[in-house]
Design a protein around this motif. Sequence first.
Motif, PDB file in Angstrom:
ATOM      1  N   PRO A 413      -8.376  -9.629  -2.566  1.00  0.00           N
ATOM      2  CA  PRO A 413      -9.808  -9.358  -2.741  1.00  0.00           C
ATOM      3  C   PRO A 413     -10.287  -8.111  -2.001  1.00  0.00           C
ATOM      4  CG  PRO A 413      -9.426 -11.657  -2.135  1.00  0.00           C
ATOM      5  CD  PRO A 413      -8.152 -10.917  -1.885  1.00  0.00           C
ATOM      6  N   GLU A 414      -9.572  -7.680  -0.984  1.00  0.00           N
ATOM      7  CA  GLU A 414      -9.976  -6.477  -0.256  1.00  0.00           C
ATOM      8  C   GLU A 414      -9.584  -5.219  -1.029  1.00  0.00           C
ATOM      9  OE1 GLU A 414      -8.692  -6.400   3.767  1.00  0.00           O
ATOM     10  OE2 GLU A 414      -9.653  -8.304   4.299  1.00  0.00           O
ATOM     11  N   LYS A 415      -8.337  -5.153  -1.486  1.00  0.00           N
ATOM     12  CA  LYS A 415      -7.877  -3.986  -2.236  1.00  0.00           C
ATOM     13  C   LYS A 415      -8.231  -4.094  -3.718  1.00  0.00           C
ATOM     14  CE  LYS A 415      -3.963  -3.134   0.866  1.00  0.00           C
ATOM     15  NZ  LYS A 415      -2.476  -3.010   0.953  1.00  0.00           N
ATOM     16  N   GLU A 416      -8.579  -5.289  -4.164  1.00  0.00           N
ATOM     17  CA  GLU A 416      -8.916  -5.570  -5.558  1.00  0.00           C
ATOM     18  C   GLU A 416      -7.776  -5.162  -6.494  1.00  0.00           C
ATOM     19  OE1 GLU A 416     -13.615  -5.483  -6.088  1.00  0.00           O
ATOM     20  OE2 GLU A 416     -12.885  -3.663  -5.112  1.00  0.00           O
ATOM     21  N   ILE A 417      -6.599  -5.684  -6.182  1.00  0.00           N
ATOM     22  CA  ILE A 417      -5.418  -5.452  -6.999  1.00  0.00           C
ATOM     23  C   ILE A 417      -4.607  -6.741  -7.103  1.00  0.00           C
ATOM     24  CG2 ILE A 417      -5.194  -2.994  -6.440  1.00  0.00           C
ATOM     25  CD1 ILE A 417      -3.003  -3.788  -4.435  1.00  0.00           C
ATOM     26  N   ILE A 418      -3.833  -6.851  -8.187  1.00  0.00           N
ATOM     27  CA  ILE A 418      -2.853  -7.922  -8.310  1.00  0.00           C
ATOM     28  C   ILE A 418      -1.634  -7.512  -7.490  1.00  0.00           C
ATOM     29  CG2 ILE A 418      -1.309  -9.124  -9.903  1.00  0.00           C
ATOM     30  CD1 ILE A 418      -3.461  -8.813 -12.044  1.00  0.00           C
ATOM     31  N   THR A 419      -1.208  -8.378  -6.589  1.00  0.00           N
ATOM     32  CA  THR A 419      -0.142  -8.006  -5.654  1.00  0.00           C
ATOM     33  C   THR A 419       1.250  -8.314  -6.173  1.00  0.00           C
ATOM     34  OG1 THR A 419      -0.369 -10.141  -4.504  1.00  0.00           O
ATOM     35  CG2 THR A 419      -1.650  -8.275  -3.667  1.00  0.00           C
ATOM     36  N   ASP A 420       1.364  -9.101  -7.238  1.00  0.00           N
ATOM     37  CA  ASP A 420       2.684  -9.392  -7.806  1.00  0.00           C
ATOM     38  C   ASP A 420       3.237  -8.129  -8.460  1.00  0.00           C
ATOM     39  OD1 ASP A 420       4.896 -10.277  -9.256  1.00  0.00           O
ATOM     40  OD2 ASP A 420       3.988 -12.206  -9.720  1.00  0.00           O
ATOM     41  N   PRO A 421       4.399  -7.642  -8.035  1.00  0.00           N
ATOM     42  CA  PRO A 421       4.926  -6.371  -8.561  1.00  0.00           C
ATOM     43  C   PRO A 421       5.517  -6.465  -9.963  1.00  0.00           C
ATOM     44  CG  PRO A 421       6.491  -7.341  -7.028  1.00  0.00           C
ATOM     45  CD  PRO A 421       5.266  -8.218  -6.999  1.00  0.00           C
TER      46      PRO A 421
END
Length: 443
Positions: A413-421
């Motif tokens: 929620p801070e970077k607003e990205i999906i973290t799964d590569p």
Amino acid sequence: MGTNNKKRTISRRSFIKTSTLLASFPLIPSFSLFGKDPKPSEKVGVAFIGTGERGRYLMNALMTVKEAQILALCDVRKADLDEANNIVQKKFKDVSLYRDFREVLSRSDIDAVVIATNDHWHGILAVLSAQAGKDMYVEKPLCISIQDDLKVREAIKKNNRIFQFGTQQRSDDDFRFACELVRNGYIGELKKIRVAVPGGIVGPTCGEEFVPIPEDFNYEMWLGPAPTVPYCKARTVRPNWFHIADYAMGFIGGWGIHHVDIAQWGHGNDEASGPIEYEGEGEFPKEGICDCAMAWDVQMKYADGVIVHFTNEQTEKKEPNLNPTGITFEGTEGTVYVNRETLQAKPEKLLDIKLKPTDVHLYQSKHHLKNFIECVQSRKQTIANIDIAVRSNALCLLSDIAIRTQKIIRWDPEKEIITDPSPLPDNVQQLIHRPKKQPWNVI
């Protein structure tokens, strides 16, 4: 209503860049955009971009706000434009009609726009409106991709615009009070939030035979950034287009945004955070032009352990699957259930609570459009500002991604990205970054 030059002016270079990129139709010159605003007036000058059923509903609501004056209407469908004009003429006599929104944005006397078009147009219109110095009320959902949501927020903040999201439940006393009971711990420690909305549909099949495009309908502009496909009346009318992924998210977003927004409000930190994990499954049409989820069952998890169970409406199944339309907050000492018809609590005495001065008192608005107009005048934040809109809309988009991949989606929620590569399928990737046809690939 005018504002000072610092807030209303954009650079000539920026305006020319946008105008050149979108120059399929001539623009009416707007000298105020180059540094000189009209004198302030008592009323906010408003234009409607999108005058269909929802746009006309909002017109009627805005006409009760004495601080607003409707100056212009715009739509690609002449029949809708004429019907809307019949409504506003009851109060405002000098209303201009347009078929191209760029002519609206070039007018210096228009302070704010109400964007009530198809969902796939929301982001483009919001960004261009911000660049043109217009405040805006944008119908829900915000955009149909994560990147577009973020681009809209960037444009709103860069151009210092007032933004109101069309999640009008925030201006309802019952929804606010339900969230205040939760936020102040009157139901104990919050453990789970159940959210349900109406499900999707199976649409008709479009024939391949040539069907003439009605003369009073600009189908090319209606498609705009979406893929070019042969004209078929069924895909351009309600409720079908709500459930076609080129133009919308289906009811997981179109209806879902209302109730997940209240879930966010009740959980707290709704302007700066959201769930960190999404997992679920869905059911999709196997035929017809509609391709959005008909049914879904999603579990979201916040960092504090609170679970959001988000489904289409489930009223015929036995527990634990029962999930009627609305929002249910479940705590260690009680529950609160709210929708547009009712507010219920267990124990019932929770509804008799009077908030203490030391309690959290949430933003209060009695009229969603009036709140918007007042904030245009005062330059204060609206009850459903752009930060709230982006955070709530993400819950719908990420839920859709989860059911289409059937895997756990981890979200920062801070970077607003999906973290799964791991890469996502093409039909899911567009929910993050949606390609657009030229010249509409401005965001």
